[in-house]
Write a protein that holds these residues in place. Structure first.
Motif, mmCIF file in Angstrom:
data_model
loop_
_atom_site.group_PDB
_atom_site.id
_atom_site.type_symbol
_atom_site.label_atom_id
_atom_site.label_comp_id
_atom_site.label_asym_id
_atom_site.label_seq_id
_atom_site.Cartn_x
_atom_site.Cartn_y
_atom_site.Cartn_z
ATOM 1 N N LYS A 100 0.828 -1.212 0.000
ATOM 2 C CA LYS A 100 0.000 0.000 0.000
ATOM 3 C C LYS A 100 0.863 1.262 0.000
ATOM 4 O O LYS A 100 0.562 2.240 -0.689
ATOM 5 N N LYS A 101 1.946 1.246 0.788
ATOM 6 C CA LYS A 101 2.841 2.407 0.826
ATOM 7 C C LYS A 101 3.508 2.633 -0.523
ATOM 8 O O LYS A 101 3.672 3.772 -0.973
ATOM 9 N N ASN A 103 2.262 1.960 -3.321
ATOM 10 C CA ASN A 103 1.233 2.533 -4.191
ATOM 11 C C ASN A 103 1.056 4.027 -3.948
ATOM 12 O O ASN A 103 0.947 4.805 -4.892
ATOM 13 N N ASP A 104 0.994 4.408 -2.667
ATOM 14 C CA ASP A 104 0.467 5.724 -2.291
ATOM 15 C C ASP A 104 1.512 6.758 -1.882
ATOM 16 O O ASP A 104 1.276 7.947 -2.024
ATOM 17 N N TYR A 105 2.636 6.331 -1.338
ATOM 18 C CA TYR A 105 3.596 7.288 -0.789
ATOM 19 C C TYR A 105 4.520 7.831 -1.871
ATOM 20 O O TYR A 105 5.004 7.070 -2.718
ATOM 21 N N ASP A 162 -1.933 -1.479 -7.247
ATOM 22 C CA ASP A 162 -2.762 -0.602 -8.081
ATOM 23 C C ASP A 162 -2.417 -0.632 -9.563
ATOM 24 O O ASP A 162 -3.263 -0.399 -10.402
#
Length: 201
Positions: A100-101, A103-105, A162
């Motif tokens: 998740k990191k 993907n998003d950070y 993602d």
């Protein structure tokens, strides 16, 4: 001892059998000597390498073995990820969080996380990197052939990653391969994660 013992034919049984317990604990020298033994197999010799940490066995040895999973069924997430129950409990949540990191950070925030990962034990880092690579491989296979479209227990992994671009996913798998290879040389752990995060895109 194994090599010496199996240089002769069995007297009573048709087959000679050896068992290596906790095969993931073989040091590099022992593993390489056994590898030579495996590369020229005799028809009357059967060996068993027992482990709960499949990734801990040299890839060159794994490639010469038939792999059987007696703990989990073939329809299991653990079987698909090629990890034991204890490895799953130890690193799956951390790895899923890392997905998740990634993907998003933005890169600078990821690099702030490097120290947290570098504080882990070396074997935990190896587990996380191999599991991350496996997750991206599953995503790649799913995009390529829709292989896991009806497999409920893979859904969270597929949704967590993602990117749907095959080239991006292949590049990430290659990068993970390189980082995993580098990790075998006891490089600085924080620098290793910084490199991963900088080169991720």
């Amino acid at each position: 001892n194994i090599i010496d013992s199996f240089s002769t034919k069995p007297l009573i049984n048709k087959y000679s059998t050896y068992v290596v317990r906790e095969a993931d604990k073989l040091n590099v020298s022992s593993a390489n000597k056994l590898l030579k033994f495996l590369e020229e197999p005799e028809t009357n010799i059967i060996g068993f390498f027992i482990t709960e940490k499949l990734q801990g066995i040299l890839p060159t040895i794994r490639s010469r073995c038939e792999i059987y999973n007696y703990r989990f069924g073939s329809e299991s997430l653990l079987d698909l990820l090629e990890i034991s129950e204890s490895e799953y409990a130890e690193v799956f949540d951390m790895t899923f969080d890392l997905v998740k990191k990634l993907n998003d950070y933005p890169t600078y925030l990821l690099m702030l996380e490097s120290k947290n990962y570098a504080d882990l034990e070396r074997y935990q880092i190896d587990l996380i990197l191999n599991l991350l690579k496996k997750m991206y491989t599953i995503k790649y296979e799913s995009i390529l052939s829709d292989k896991y479209s009806n497999v409920d227990y893979v859904k969270n992994i597929l949704e967590a990653i993602d990117s749907k671009d095959l080239k991006t996913i292949v590049n990430r798998i290659r990068l993970l391969d390189n980082i995993i290879e580098d990790s075998q040389f006891n490089l600085n752990k924080e620098l290793m994660f910084n490199r991963l995060f900088i080169m991720w895109e």
